[in-house]
Write a protein that holds these residues in place. Structure first.
Motif, short mmCIF file in Angstrom:
data_model
loop_
_atom_site.label_atom_id
_atom_site.label_comp_id
_atom_site.label_asym_id
_atom_site.label_seq_id
_atom_site.Cartn_x
_atom_site.Cartn_y
_atom_site.Cartn_z
N ILE A 480 0.85 -1.19 0.00
CA ILE A 480 0.00 0.00 0.00
C ILE A 480 0.88 1.23 0.00
CG2 ILE A 480 -1.80 1.26 1.24
CD1 ILE A 480 -2.66 -1.39 2.49
N GLN A 481 0.56 2.15 -0.90
CA GLN A 481 1.28 3.42 -0.97
C GLN A 481 0.30 4.58 -1.02
OE1 GLN A 481 3.66 2.84 -4.52
NE2 GLN A 481 5.44 2.21 -3.31
N PHE A 485 -0.72 4.13 6.80
CA PHE A 485 -1.80 3.20 7.12
C PHE A 485 -1.31 2.24 8.19
CE2 PHE A 485 0.79 0.88 4.16
CZ PHE A 485 0.72 -0.44 4.58
N PHE A 502 -6.57 3.58 7.41
CA PHE A 502 -5.81 4.64 6.75
C PHE A 502 -5.76 5.87 7.66
CE2 PHE A 502 -7.48 1.86 3.49
CZ PHE A 502 -6.37 1.65 2.69
N LYS A 507 -5.62 9.58 -1.80
CA LYS A 507 -5.78 8.37 -2.60
C LYS A 507 -4.61 7.43 -2.37
CE LYS A 507 -8.48 10.77 -6.11
NZ LYS A 507 -8.61 11.15 -7.54
N TYR A 508 -4.95 6.13 -2.28
CA TYR A 508 -3.96 5.10 -1.99
C TYR A 508 -3.90 4.09 -3.13
CZ TYR A 508 -3.55 6.73 2.84
OH TYR A 508 -3.29 7.48 3.96
N GLN A 509 -2.67 3.67 -3.45
CA GLN A 509 -2.43 2.64 -4.46
C GLN A 509 -2.28 1.29 -3.76
OE1 GLN A 509 0.49 3.31 -7.72
NE2 GLN A 509 1.59 1.59 -6.81
N ASP A 527 -4.77 4.72 -7.19
CA ASP A 527 -5.83 5.56 -6.61
C ASP A 527 -7.07 4.73 -6.30
OD1 ASP A 527 -4.12 7.69 -6.93
OD2 ASP A 527 -5.05 8.39 -8.79
#
Length: 617
Positions: A480-481, A485, A502, A507-509, A527
């Motif tokens: 997760i990027q 988190f 989170f 927005k998280y990848q 995202d």
């Protein structure tokens, strides 16, 4: 076809579907007994309007509710009544009753009764009772444009109107009351004082059943049949149902050969109107509405022997001279014209659920996670899944067979049958899909895939990441990027269904690497998670959006998944409506909502999303 109807002789409503079953409420008007009270219907709040002997009711394809009043026709949208056509004069004043073709308030009617809208054109047909004519009102364009009224058929004759078939311009009717428009444009009329049923097709009027001027009760084809003062007609498939008032019966005309037979001959008292709700027929009598289903007739709301004005549940409610019904499919409400009380009433429905469900995949591999989701209608409250063979599957992610959504995987190749039983306080239903899921053996490396239980969580809200990979992965690696988190509830990056919290908005990848003995595969969704400061946003992530916002009468949703469950709630969290969409574009009528803030919860294969919208008029 939309519906047909009518006749007559002389909170928070809206989307509240299941607060109580069979609850009778007031939709519009100020209650009084008699007639003659009247006010300008233009732009009046629906609770402040005085009606004078309202008669018929109909709904157009945009959800506007039309009602025929003593000498005019108005429509209701949201909390407001608008004058569509006819005079604003007091009904007792000279000149209020007339036959005049023009637009809006310049046009004139003489006791408009039955209303029916052609669903293909939104043109409305009116049984103009005292003028012995059939009139039309053009489709609604906008509030600023008055709707034009024209004479569709019939000669205005007050004395000795009699009966005449032939060209529609010269035809004669005698107290036309109920009316229905078929999808092909044919118009059917209950010609009450002529005791027969008429049809307008093309430019010609014909009598399809009954003998002009001859009352009675006889079954047969065409002119052999007899009716007594038919009040209304309703198109039901290839049949035309007739409220045969004088014979206290519901009769049926086969439109292929005009043969008349009996449908209901006992237990009724002067049926006035009829509509269909699912497998049931709802029948209006003077003081109650009866339900006919599975050959059983029962009182649905009201009391057949006691009049009055009481808003209540079921048989505790009271009416005074019901003249017309219409069913609003969108809102799951019946609207009734209570002419004796000069109000429009609404009746919430007591509907048993209809079972249905979807699977995230029907062609899976051993060990692959499959999501089974109930898409049942009419708001079931209980669920029970059954999967056979029953000894080769595993429930995942703490799923239970009594949940509306379950995660499941299979340990053996083969074909699996899935059954879902659902229930609410009104009944139960089940659906079985034989050999619905085909499971194959693993012969290759995994193909990584995943979803999330929620795509738009708030800060510090815990969500699930859901592995959906094929070919039975033996191990998992989540990335997760950005790294703001935390893993939650003893799960971590190697769990099949990790729980994640989170810590920042944004927005998280998400990346998943799935591995088995045959190799590895990875999938990255950029995202994918959009963390909010609060639980709502005006626009959903990716391609899902809501517009316009704020909205007026209709809300549009562009959904990411064409199999979505949509729930609308008010700001207290009370569920107002639940819809199951099978298309990517969903239109929702919100014309009955008060101004204010509302929430939409969307559940589909992408997870759960919540947005807000405002009603502002």
């Amino acid at each position: 076809m939309i519906k047909t109807f009518l006749i007559c002789t002389n909170l928070f409503l809206g989307f509240c579907i299941s607060l109580h079953s069979q609850t009778v409420s007031k939709l519009a008007g100020q209650q009084y007994v008699g007639n003659g009270k009247y006010n300008d219907l233009r732009d009046k709040l629906k609770d402040s309007v005085w009606f004078s002997a309202p008669m018929g009711i109909e709904i157009d394809t945009s959800g506007r509710i039309y009602v025929s009043n003593e000498h005019n026709i108005f429509w209701i949208s949201g909390n407001t009544c608008y004058l569509a056509a006819g005079t604003m004069l007091d009904p007792l004043e000279s000149g209020s009753a007339d036959s005049k073709d023009f637009a809006g308030i310049v046009s004139r009617f003489a006791r408009p009764a039955g209303l029916s809208i052609n669903s293909n054109t939104n043109e409305m047909f009116v049984a103009d009772l005292d003028n012995n004519q059939i009139r039309t009102v053009e489709k609604f364009i906008n509030i600023a444009t008055q709707q034009a009224v024209t004479t569709f058929s019939g000669v205005r004759i007050f004395s000795n109107p009699l009966h005449l078939d032939g060209a529609k311009a010269t035809a004669r009717f005698n107290a036309p009351a109920g009316i229905a428009v078929a999808s092909n444009g044919d118009v059917y009329i209950a010609d009450r004082a002529n005791h027969c049923i008429r049809k307008i097709s093309g430019g010609t009027v014909s009598t399809i059943a009954g003998s002009p001027g001859n009352s009675g009760k006889v079954n047969g084809i065409g002119s052999v049949a007899r009716f007594t003062a038919p009040y209304n007609v309703f198109i039901d498939g290839n049949n035309l149902l007739v409220c045969d008032f004088g014979n206290t019966a519901i009769r049926k005309i086969n439109l292929s050969n005009n043969e008349v037979t009996d449908l209901i001959t006992t237990g009724l008292s002067g049926p006035r109107d009829i509509c269909r709700v699912g497998s049931a027929l709802m029948i209006a009598e003077e003081l109650c509405i009866k339900k006919y289903e599975n050959n059983v007739l029962s009182v649905y709301v009201g009391n057949a022997n006691v009049s009055g004005y009481v808003n209540a549940v079921g048989t505790s409610a009271r009416f005074n001279d019901i003249t017309s019904l219409v069913y609003d499919e969108r809102k799951k409400l019946i609207y009734a014209v209570d002419m004796g009380n000069n109000v429009i009433r609404s009746i919430s429905l007591d509907l048993k659920p209809v079972s249905n469900f979807t699977a995230s995949s029907t062609a899976a591999t051993k060990g692959q996670t499959i999501i089974l989701r109930s898409t049942s209608n009419n708001m079931p409250t209980s669920f029970k899944w059954s999967i056979t063979p029953s000894n080769t599957y595993t429930l995942l992610n703490n799923s239970k067979l009594t949940d509306s959504l379950i995660y499941i995987s299979f340990s053996q190749a083969g074909a699996y049958t899935v059954k879902l039983w659902v229930a609410n306080t009104s009944g139960a239903d089940s659906l079985q899909k034989n050999n619905h899921i085909a499971v194959s053996s693993v012969t290759a490396a995994p193909v990584a895939d995943f979803s999330a239980s929620k795509l738009m969580p708030t800060i510090n809200e815990v969500i699930d990441l859901i592995d959906l990979s094929t070919n039975s992965p033996a191990s998992f690696k989540w990335r997760i990027q950005p790294a703001t988190f935390e893993w939650a509830f003893a799960t971590d990056s190697t769990s099949q269904f990790p729980k994640v919290k989170f810590l920042n908005i944004g927005k998280y990848q998400i990346t998943l690497i799935a591995t088995n003995d045959q190799g590895s595969n990875s999938l990255t969704k950029v995202d994918f998670i959009n963390v909010q400061l609060t639980s709502v946003n005006s626009f959903l992530s990716q391609s899902t959006l809501i517009y316009p916002n704020p909205c007026f009468n209709e809300l549009n949703l562009k959904l990411k998944d064409n199999q979505s469950n949509v729930v609308i709630k008010n700001h207290f969290g009370l569920k107002l409506i639940e819809l199951n969409s099978e298309e990517n574009i969903l239109k929702v009528d919100v014309s009955s909502f008060q101004n204010g803030l509302y929430f939409i919860e969307i559940n589909n294969s992408f997870g759960t999303e919540i947005i807000k919208f405002n009603i502002l008029r």
